[in-house]
Design a protein around this motif. Structure first.
Motif, PDB file in Angstrom:
ATOM      1  N   THR A  30       2.847   5.067  55.691  1.00  0.00           N
ATOM      2  CA  THR A  30       4.049   4.571  55.025  1.00  0.00           C
ATOM      3  C   THR A  30       3.908   3.086  54.709  1.00  0.00           C
ATOM      4  N   ILE A  31       4.746   2.610  53.786  1.00  0.00           N
ATOM      5  CA  ILE A  31       4.695   1.190  53.416  1.00  0.00           C
ATOM      6  C   ILE A  31       5.037   0.280  54.605  1.00  0.00           C
ATOM      7  N   PRO A  32       6.089   0.577  55.400  1.00  0.00           N
ATOM      8  CA  PRO A  32       6.358  -0.296  56.560  1.00  0.00           C
ATOM      9  C   PRO A  32       5.177  -0.377  57.525  1.00  0.00           C
ATOM     10  N   PHE A  33       4.508   0.749  57.753  1.00  0.00           N
ATOM     11  CA  PHE A  33       3.351   0.758  58.657  1.00  0.00           C
ATOM     12  C   PHE A  33       2.197  -0.048  58.059  1.00  0.00           C
ATOM     13  N   ILE A  34       1.935   0.152  56.770  1.00  0.00           N
ATOM     14  CA  ILE A  34       0.858  -0.592  56.108  1.00  0.00           C
ATOM     15  C   ILE A  34       1.151  -2.087  56.136  1.00  0.00           C
ATOM     16  N   ALA A  35       2.409  -2.440  55.866  1.00  0.00           N
ATOM     17  CA  ALA A  35       2.796  -3.853  55.818  1.00  0.00           C
ATOM     18  C   ALA A  35       2.645  -4.530  57.169  1.00  0.00           C
ATOM     19  N   ARG A  36       2.998  -3.831  58.243  1.00  0.00           N
ATOM     20  CA  ARG A  36       3.014  -4.444  59.566  1.00  0.00           C
ATOM     21  C   ARG A  36       1.689  -4.319  60.319  1.00  0.00           C
ATOM     22  N   TYR A  37       1.060  -3.140  60.236  1.00  0.00           N
ATOM     23  CA  TYR A  37      -0.062  -2.871  61.133  1.00  0.00           C
ATOM     24  C   TYR A  37      -1.412  -2.679  60.448  1.00  0.00           C
ATOM     25  N   ARG A  38      -1.480  -2.926  59.151  1.00  0.00           N
ATOM     26  CA  ARG A  38      -2.765  -2.843  58.460  1.00  0.00           C
ATOM     27  C   ARG A  38      -2.987  -4.077  57.594  1.00  0.00           C
ATOM     28  N   LYS A  39      -2.573  -5.221  58.114  1.00  0.00           N
ATOM     29  CA  LYS A  39      -2.680  -6.470  57.362  1.00  0.00           C
ATOM     30  C   LYS A  39      -4.125  -6.848  57.064  1.00  0.00           C
ATOM     31  N   GLU A  40      -5.014  -6.588  58.019  1.00  0.00           N
ATOM     32  CA  GLU A  40      -6.422  -6.916  57.793  1.00  0.00           C
ATOM     33  C   GLU A  40      -6.984  -6.132  56.607  1.00  0.00           C
ATOM     34  N   ALA A  41      -6.511  -4.903  56.437  1.00  0.00           N
ATOM     35  CA  ALA A  41      -7.043  -4.037  55.386  1.00  0.00           C
ATOM     36  C   ALA A  41      -6.683  -4.528  53.991  1.00  0.00           C
ATOM     37  N   HIS A  42      -5.489  -5.122  53.846  1.00  0.00           N
ATOM     38  CA  HIS A  42      -5.035  -5.514  52.499  1.00  0.00           C
ATOM     39  C   HIS A  42      -4.742  -7.000  52.356  1.00  0.00           C
ATOM     40  N   GLY A  43      -5.028  -7.789  53.385  1.00  0.00           N
ATOM     41  CA  GLY A  43      -4.835  -9.232  53.261  1.00  0.00           C
ATOM     42  C   GLY A  43      -3.405  -9.684  53.408  1.00  0.00           C
ATOM     43  N   ALA A  44      -2.632  -8.962  54.225  1.00  0.00           N
ATOM     44  CA  ALA A  44      -1.247  -9.341  54.548  1.00  0.00           C
ATOM     45  C   ALA A  44      -0.357  -9.445  53.313  1.00  0.00           C
ATOM     46  N   LEU A  45      -0.413  -8.445  52.443  1.00  0.00           N
ATOM     47  CA  LEU A  45       0.500  -8.409  51.299  1.00  0.00           C
ATOM     48  C   LEU A  45       1.923  -8.193  51.801  1.00  0.00           C
ATOM     49  N   SER A  46       2.889  -8.730  51.086  1.00  0.00           N
ATOM     50  CA  SER A  46       4.292  -8.619  51.505  1.00  0.00           C
ATOM     51  C   SER A  46       4.819  -7.211  51.265  1.00  0.00           C
ATOM     52  N   ASP A  47       5.948  -6.894  51.942  1.00  0.00           N
ATOM     53  CA  ASP A  47       6.606  -5.598  51.735  1.00  0.00           C
ATOM     54  C   ASP A  47       6.933  -5.396  50.258  1.00  0.00           C
ATOM     55  N   GLU A  48       7.436  -6.450  49.627  1.00  0.00           N
ATOM     56  CA  GLU A  48       7.849  -6.352  48.229  1.00  0.00           C
ATOM     57  C   GLU A  48       6.661  -6.025  47.327  1.00  0.00           C
ATOM     58  N   THR A  49       5.538  -6.708  47.554  1.00  0.00           N
ATOM     59  CA  THR A  49       4.340  -6.452  46.747  1.00  0.00           C
ATOM     60  C   THR A  49       3.826  -5.038  46.982  1.00  0.00           C
ATOM     61  N   LEU A  50       3.851  -4.594  48.219  1.00  0.00           N
ATOM     62  CA  LEU A  50       3.392  -3.241  48.539  1.00  0.00           C
ATOM     63  C   LEU A  50       4.281  -2.197  47.875  1.00  0.00           C
ATOM     64  N   ARG A  51       5.589  -2.441  47.836  1.00  0.00           N
ATOM     65  CA  ARG A  51       6.496  -1.510  47.169  1.00  0.00           C
ATOM     66  C   ARG A  51       6.214  -1.471  45.665  1.00  0.00           C
ATOM     67  N   GLN A  52       5.969  -2.632  45.070  1.00  0.00           N
ATOM     68  CA  GLN A  52       5.645  -2.685  43.649  1.00  0.00           C
ATOM     69  C   GLN A  52       4.352  -1.930  43.373  1.00  0.00           C
ATOM     70  N   LEU A  53       3.377  -2.124  44.256  1.00  0.00           N
ATOM     71  CA  LEU A  53       2.097  -1.433  44.100  1.00  0.00           C
ATOM     72  C   LEU A  53       2.288   0.082  44.205  1.00  0.00           C
ATOM     73  N   GLU A  54       3.084   0.497  45.182  1.00  0.00           N
ATOM     74  CA  GLU A  54       3.355   1.924  45.367  1.00  0.00           C
ATOM     75  C   GLU A  54       4.021   2.513  44.123  1.00  0.00           C
ATOM     76  N   GLU A  55       5.010   1.798  43.589  1.00  0.00           N
ATOM     77  CA  GLU A  55       5.745   2.268  42.416  1.00  0.00           C
ATOM     78  C   GLU A  55       4.827   2.414  41.212  1.00  0.00           C
ATOM     79  N   ARG A  56       4.006   1.382  40.965  1.00  0.00           N
ATOM     80  CA  ARG A  56       3.092   1.432  39.817  1.00  0.00           C
ATOM     81  C   ARG A  56       2.032   2.510  39.993  1.00  0.00           C
ATOM     82  N   TRP A  57       1.562   2.702  41.215  1.00  0.00           N
ATOM     83  CA  TRP A  57       0.561   3.725  41.495  1.00  0.00           C
ATOM     84  C   TRP A  57       1.111   5.109  41.170  1.00  0.00           C
TER      85      TRP A  57
END
Length: 744
Positions: A30-57
């Protein structure tokens, strides 16, 4: 089209970040899990950016699926050329794909289709071929009474129908005209005939649009939505005005009609028909849809921001609250709620019109306040709230003055936004929670608990019913609902919840937990007692390893077996956290006692770190390497150990508590007041200044500098200083300003 590259360019990200997030989403995270516990994987992107990425994907994946369907259809029809294949591949929107597919999409029996069935394509080709003689003589050959082609004129008309259909189906021409209309079109409105014949009071709200015109490209979102609503209510007729001459001239140039000699007149007649009958109406519909979508997206963003701020209001912990649901005829419903949210007693009083039983109401209030040690009266801002507020202020004055004995503590009141309280009180959730209370009593209890813990209470209500937006009833319900659900999900996971007290309504927003799983958690808790550790979650029905991974870090267990269970540290990081504790000379018991508050100083070997300063990156890297984790994870662990169970909402300013009330008559221009931002719309912010009617700070009055949008300056729940500009007592309107006073 490469989805990763497209998203990377749109959001300004690195390709590896986009790939990492897509991979994590495909793995079911989920986005909350990715945002909080997988920061190393994506470079600590914000919740808002992750939601935008999810929407566009999701959008681009659906676009690719549609392209495949269109491509397959074209191949089946044997019309897919290399040029079409390339155009399909490059198409970036669904509109572009549909424009390309339009000529080959299975059609109903149009005039062009009927003309082709009658064998008129050769005549249409003749008209468009340079160097040919007058098509009238050629049309004689196609006269056939059996096909209902009685003369040359009919034959030419059928040929023109074919040309018109082909012109209307040309993707690049439609695209050009659509862009031109969007850029230069003027939206105009007029009163409908029915509205002119039967004017009603409800029409006044739209009086600014009775005879209105504005550039479609510059039309603000709130005006678009207002016009749409008036059109739906059959008050306004709306039209997009564009230059018909310019559009037809463009199509004639594109078709090279000037090269057709005597047949130019037939081709141009076909062009006029193509534009006026086949293109203009659909393009107008498309532009209106684009405008509406743009307005909805803007309104949804405002609603999302307002909802987030409302949910993240600081809880009023440790207070006994008397919830007050105001009403006239049916009486004001009261509910006393203890600091844990338990309803202690309910009552109905009638202190306002038509009964005006103020004395009896005061006696009931005095008994409740004294018996239960009420700290705050939370009054809803609905019907009769102004009258109720005056009653409350009068009662507090009498109570504090000793009319009912010496007061044990200071009593105050606060206005609470009650939007959605009636929806909750009649819901299945409320019925299950309070089967012995009626809807009014449930509503007053909900108002009290909104003050105690806004997040925990508001999650029980459909986010669309929480009135902190504009024109939410005119928007796509599914689109709005999904956007607001994401806000609630992000807020709940950002705060975290107590596993041993959280309701199913709250638990279901936790990452990885469904409604069924939330119910199963509560059921397990009721059957086996308190959870003693996070690991015990794996015993809950339908909560497997993946769900546990997603939810564990967001669930808190206070006074459990494991000290780290009370923090946001994820169980997968417990070994690293224990290693850090050992490295710095702590024990896990130190977390419980609060002895880890100096963790930053210990990390720096006793050196003091100034407030607001970060730990040096070199120190973080060295420590992270030593215990085998990433720097982002280490930083989060340090923050949690330093302040175990920290509530991010505590950083917000507490609501304004009052003991007296103002009326419209008390207000004068220039008066300075302190108020709470209740709602934000595109054109300004509504502020509660202690009067029944919220005042409006227009966008032009929000700051001394230019403000593009109110959200750039204020958020819902902000405590702001305002001055009164104008009071319209007759219309019940208050104009406020946040600008600095002009110096003489």
């Amino acid at each position: 089209m490469n989805i990763t590259t497209r998203i990377q360019k749109e959001l300004g990200l690195e390709a590896w970040q986009v790939d990492a997030v897509i991979r994590l989403m495909e793995e079911g995270n989920t986005i909350p899990f990715i945002a909080r516990y997988r920061k190393e994987a994506h470079g600590a992107l914000s919740d808002e950016t992750l939601r935008q990425l999810e929407e566009r994907w999701h959008y681009l994946c659906k676009l690719e699926e549609r392209k495949e369907v269109v491509r397959a259809s074209m191949e089946e029809q044997a019309v897919l050329t290399e040029e079409l294949r390339r155009k399909l591949e490059k198409a970036e929107t669904a509109v572009e794909v549909e424009d390309l597919y339009r000529p080959y999409k299975p059609k109903r029996r149009t005039r062009a289709v009927i003309a082709k069935e009658k064998g008129m394509e050769p005549l249409a080709e003749y008209i468009l071929m340079p160097g040919k003689g007058d098509a009238v003589r050629e049309a004689v050959r196609y006269v056939d009474p059996e096909k209902e082609i009685d003369d040359e004129k009919t034959a030419l008309q059928l040929a023109e129908d074919i040309i018109a259909g082909e012109v209307a189906d040309r993707a690049e021409w439609r695209s050009h005209l659509r862009k031109s209309a969007a850029k230069s079109g003027i939206l105009t409105t007029t009163l409908t005939t029915a509205a002119k014949k039967n004017p009603e009071d409800g029409m006044k709200v739209y009086e600014n649009y009775f005879d209105f015109e504005e550039s479609a490209a510059k039309l603000p979102g709130h005006r678009i939505l207002a016009i749409n609503r008036a059109e739906k209510e059959k008050i306004l007729s709306v039209k997009l005005e564009v230059s018909k001459e310019a559009a037809e001239e463009y199509l004639c140039r594109a078709l090279h009609t000037d090269r057709l000699g005597p047949n130019q007149v037939y081709a141009e007649e076909a062009v006029r028909d193509a534009y006026q009958r086949l293109m203009a109406p659909s393009i107008e519909t498309e532009i209106r849809s684009m405008l509406t979508e743009r307005a909805e997206d803007g309104a949804i963003k405002v609603f999302q921001s307002n909802l987030e701020q409302l949910l993240m209001q600081p809880p009023m912990e440790g207070k006994t609250v008397l919830g007050w649901d105001p009403a006239f005829r049916t009486g004001c419903k009261l509910a006393v709620v203890d600091p844990t949210g338990k309803v202690l007693e309910t009552k109905v009083i009638y202190p306002v019109a038509p009964q005006n039983k103020t004395k009896e109401a005061f006696e009931v209030l005095a008994r409740l306040v004294t018996r239960y040690g009420v700290d705050i009266i939370a009054v809803g801002n609905g019907t009769a709230s102004r009258e109720s507020e005056q009653v409350i202020a009068d009662f507090i004055r009498a109570y504090q003055g000793g009319m009912y004995g010496k007061p044990k503590k200071k009593l105050q009141y606060v206005i609470v936004n009650e939007a959605g309280a009636s929806v909750y009180s009649a819901s299945k959730v409320a019925t299950e929670e309070h089967p012995d209370l009626d809807v009014g009593e449930r509503s007053s209890a909900s108002i009290a608990r909104r003050l105690q813990d806004p997040l925990a209470e508001l999650v029980k209500i459909d986010p669309r019913s929480i009135g902190v937006g504009q024109y939410q009833h005119d928007m796509d319900r599914k689109k709005l609902g999904e956007a607001l659900e994401h806000v609630v999900e992000d807020c709940v996971n950002r705060v975290g919840v107590d596993l041993n007290t959280a309701s199913p309504s709250l638990l279901q927003y936790i990452s990885g937990i469904s409604k069924t799983t939330a119910t199963n958690i509560v059921k397990y808790r009721e059957e086996h007692g308190r959870f003693r550790s996070r690991k015990e979650l794996l015993k809950v029905a339908k909560l497997g390893p993946k769900a546990y991974e997603q939810c564990a870090g967001f669930l808190r267990i206070r006074e459990g077996k494991e000290a780290l269970d009370a923090t946001a540290v994820h169980p997968e990081s417990y070994p690293a956290a224990r290693e850090l504790l050992k490295l710095l000379g702590y024990t896990e018991d130190d977390i419980r006692s609060g002895a880890t508050a100096d963790i930053r100083e210990r990390l720096l070997h006793g050196a003091k770190i100034k407030k607001g300063r970060e730990i040096p990156e070199r120190t973080l890297r060295e420590t992270a390497d030593r215990i085998g984790i990433g720097v982002f994870t280490l930083r989060d662990i340090i923050e949690e150990i330093e302040k175990p169970g920290r509530d991010p909402r505590s950083e917000a300013e507490a609501p304004i508590l009052r003991s007296d009330v103002l009326s419209m008559e008390d207000l004068e221009p220039g008066m300075e007041l302190r108020g709470t931002v209740r709602n934000i719309v595109d054109f300004g912010a509504f502020v509660d200044i202690g009067v029944h009617q919220d005042g409006l700070v227009h966008i032009s009055e929000l700051s001394d500098r230019f403000v593009k949008h109110p959200l750039d300056v204020v958020k819902v729940g902000d405590i702001v200083n305002v001055r009164v500009l104008k009071v319209d007592r007759e219309r019940g309107k208050i104009s406020l300003t946040m600008k600095s006073p002009k110096k003489n």
